[in-house]
Design an enzyme around this catalytic site. Structure first.
Site, mmCIF file in Angstrom:
data_model
loop_
_atom_site.group_PDB
_atom_site.id
_atom_site.type_symbol
_atom_site.label_atom_id
_atom_site.label_comp_id
_atom_site.label_asym_id
_atom_site.label_seq_id
_atom_site.Cartn_x
_atom_site.Cartn_y
_atom_site.Cartn_z
ATOM 1 N N TYR A 149 -1.774 4.582 -5.518
ATOM 2 C CA TYR A 149 -0.845 5.680 -5.286
ATOM 3 C C TYR A 149 0.513 5.082 -4.936
ATOM 4 C CZ TYR A 149 1.315 9.752 -3.023
ATOM 5 O OH TYR A 149 2.164 10.784 -2.666
ATOM 6 N N ASP B 101 3.890 -2.783 -4.481
ATOM 7 C CA ASP B 101 4.069 -1.641 -3.592
ATOM 8 C C ASP B 101 3.393 -1.987 -2.273
ATOM 9 O OD1 ASP B 101 4.023 0.675 -2.149
ATOM 10 O OD2 ASP B 101 3.365 1.959 -3.802
ATOM 11 N N LYS C 259 6.512 3.297 5.534
ATOM 12 C CA LYS C 259 5.569 3.415 6.652
ATOM 13 C C LYS C 259 5.928 2.561 7.888
ATOM 14 C CE LYS C 259 2.118 5.711 3.974
ATOM 15 N NZ LYS C 259 1.696 5.532 2.620
#
Ligand SMILES: *Cc1c(COP(=O)(O)O)cnc(C)c1O
Length: 427
Positions: free
Chosen positions: A143, A238, A266
């Site tokens: 994702y 990522d 994050k």
């Protein structure tokens, strides 16, 4: 009269689509109505009724220092006193960029965004602009946020809900994204042989965290670096989850592979909305205003996000030894849980890496999306609700990771194992 749990959700439903601002929060993967949260402190999260849970979601990864860490909160408060956004450069943005560049050697220049999605979206645009090619490749179950070209066979909520792509993404755009099985070197080689000269980028979660935790095979990422380099394809790591989760830097620091571009988010925001894209100077210099590839953001590099992120990273910088202790703690909880499952005769396979783990309800091994989806989702849902009743807050989907923070104490771990034991007794 006091509001019941149902009141909170039904009132939200009247004014928020689906009652939530991000799909997995609605608990569709486990059934029941989501619990509303009032506050969190350290390793604990508290619902609106005041019930305490040990938190293994940690806002889906960011809160590695635990919730409401004193230094992070005071950094945010100090900054807020001087205003919350200026739309002009601030010194904190430079400090943040210096921290990132010093921690991750492949990053020569960086640009801040307000979410991980914006950083991956920018990475794709940069790769296309830089190479003059259209196609991109990703891996099934990874994702990368919810930008159109990356929502193809994606993980996280998309996988939980079994959505193959998403309506609203034109076929013409979807066709520009190849999705390959994770950890499958042969499929990768075939795709590169066939499309190599048309591929602008290959994007990967170097450790997959959005189809549950899945480790890369040793040679998979190495081969990926080799093939992309040989074919002039921009390799994008990522590291929105993995950045600063395992060490002061990225997963790339630990395996010695340098991608061309890295996406972060994050943890680097310390719980504030944030993202970053960094990498090779020659690629990053293509961004406007230096270059011709456009990217912008009214709140990019926001002072509150920068101060929370800087405070977090500065603390993590002093913790280089503690990362392995956190890893040992995670390994301990996983081993003990495996024993409990074995004793109870429940098929379970616990994937873990450093402070991340997923209990897959199946024999395993789990090494890609297809194997992850073989898990017994109904059994997971029962486990989730059992753990919740016993005071442990897990992600409400089988295909997600659990996270530990530096605030998780040995007592928290014992409490969690005890909750697991109690849950399994009622299985
Ligand atoms: C969370 C996540 C994103 C998206 O970040 P947002 O801040 O939610 O937009 C991208 N990539 C990975 C690997 C993620 O886990």
């Amino acid at each position: 009269m006091d509001k019941t749990k149902t009141d909170y959700f039904s009132q939200a439903h009247q004014v928020i689509s689906g009652g939530v601002n991000s799909p997995v929060r609605a608990w569709k993967g486990v059934g029941g109505e989501p619990i509303f949260i009032n506050k969190a402190q350290g390793s604990k999260i508290y619902d609106v009724a005041g019930i305490e849970y040990i938190d293994y979601v940690l806002s889906w990864g960011p809160m590695i220092l635990g919730h409401a860490h004193t230094e992070v909160i005071s950094a945010i408060c100090d900054t807020a006193q001087r205003g919350t956004s200026f739309g002009a450069p601030t010194e904190t943005e430079t400090q943040m960029a210096q921290l990132i560049c010093s921690a991750i050697p492949s990053i020569e220049l960086v640009r801040m965004t307000s979410s991980g999605t914006e950083s991956t979206m920018t990475a794709i645009r940069l790769a296309r602009g830089f190479t003059g090619r259209k196609l991109i490749a990703k891996f099934d179950g990874c994702y990368h946020g919810h930008a159109d070209s990356l929502l193809i066979k994606a993980g996280s909520g998309v996988a939980t809900f079994g959505i193959p792509g998403s309506p609203g993404i034109p076929e013409e755009i979807a066709q520009l994204t190849l999705s390959l099985p994770y950890n499958d070197i042969e499929a990768l080689q075939t795709a590169v042989d066939r499309y190599g000269s048309d591929l602008a980028a290959i994007i990967v979660e170097p450790v997959a965290g959005n189809m549950g935790v899945i480790l890369p095979n040793k040679s998979f990422l190495k081969k990926l670096r080799e093939l992309t380099e040989k074919n002039g394809i921009v390799l994008i790591f990522d590291e929105v989850i993995t950045g600063f989760r395992f060490t002061f830097g990225g997963y790339q620091n630990l395996i010695g592979i340098k991608p061309d571009l890295t996406c972060l988010g994050k943890i680097i925001g310390g719980g504030m909305p944030v993202g970053a894209i960094g990498g090779k100077r020659e690629i990053l210099e293509r961004l406007a205003p230096l270059g011709d590839i456009y990217q912008a953001g009214t709140l990019s590099g926001n002072p509150l996000a920068m101060s929370a992120g800087i405070a977090t990273l500065n603390i993590l910088k002093t913790k280089s030894d503690s990362f392995s202790a956190l890893s040992n703690k995670t390994n301990h909880i996983c081993l003990e849980m495996e024993n409990l499952f074995k004793t109870k005769g429940v098929a379970a396979c616990v994937n873990r890496v450093y402070s991340m783990f997923t209990i897959f309800f199946q024999e395993g091994p789990v090494y890609d999306l297809v194997t992850a989806q073989k898990s017994d989702m109904a059994l997971f849902a029962r486990f989730f609700h059992g753990m919740l009743k016993n005071g442990v807050w897990l992600a409400p989907s089988q295909l997600e990771s659990a996270f530990l923070s530096f605030a998780h104490s040995d007592d928290d771990i014992d409490f969690t194992l005890n909750a697991c034991s109690k849950t399994l007794n009622n299985f």
